[in-house]
Design a protein around this motif. Structure first.
Motif, PDB file in Angstrom:
ATOM      1  N   CYS A  34       0.861  -1.188   0.000  1.00 52.96           N
ATOM      2  CA  CYS A  34       0.000   0.000   0.000  1.00 52.96           C
ATOM      3  C   CYS A  34       0.893   1.231   0.000  1.00 52.96           C
ATOM      4  N   VAL A  76      -6.298  -4.600   3.772  1.00 53.54           N
ATOM      5  CA  VAL A  76      -7.182  -3.435   3.589  1.00 53.54           C
ATOM      6  C   VAL A  76      -7.795  -3.038   4.930  1.00 53.54           C
ATOM      7  N   SER A  92     -13.828   3.035  -1.120  1.00 61.19           N
ATOM      8  CA  SER A  92     -12.868   2.172  -1.823  1.00 61.19           C
ATOM      9  C   SER A  92     -13.369   1.956  -3.239  1.00 61.19           C
TER      10      SER A  92
END
Ligand code: 5GP
Length: 123
Positions: A34, A76, A92
């Motif tokens: 990420c 996530v 998202s």
């Protein structure tokens, strides 16, 4: 132009995964990376990508292993909590293919937050 059907090893996220291009890293584990979006559209704008070579969310769901899929969504959740997105809420988005406006052909989930976001789909 159409939605690509084969994975391009030279897409920008593949280069980030190989360390050929730098990124502002937020999180990394065995399956997932990420980093901050280079052109943020919200105060917090992160991109979560699997380390495997998957074109888009459809390809990921079809071909990724259970471990990769599980790892990706656990990451996530962890990122959303650690980045203080979970409590205030966030969006998202997985842009997919031509109609979805996907620019980078490596599956990625945008996490957008840090303010109240506007309409989901622009004109
Ligand atoms: P898409 O339109 O494919 O869903 O989103 C691609 C995203 O990748 C865009 O929001 C764009 O700003 C971001 N992006 C493109 N190139 C780079 C880069 O080199 N580094 C980072 N961190 N983000 C990038």
């Amino acid at each position: 132009m159409s939605t690509p059907s084969t994975y391009d090893e030279n897409n920008i996220f593949a280069k980030i995964l190989r360390g050929e291009i730098p990124c502002d890293k937020i999180y990394e584990d065995e399956f997932t990376l990420c980093f901050k979006d280079i052109t943020p559209k919200a105060p917090t704008h992160l991109l979560v990508i699997p380390k495997g070579a998957y074109l888009n969310i459809v390809d990921f769901g079809k071909r990724a292993s259970k471990e990769e899929i599980d790892g990706f969504f656990k990451a996530v959740s962890q990122i959303a909590e650690e980045q203080n997105l979970s409590q205030s809420g966030f969006r998202s988005i997985a842009n997919t293919g031509l109609n979805g406006g996907q620019e980078v052909p490596h599956f990625h989930l945008h996490l957008l937050g840090g303010k109240k976001l506007g309409a989901l789909v622009g004109q």
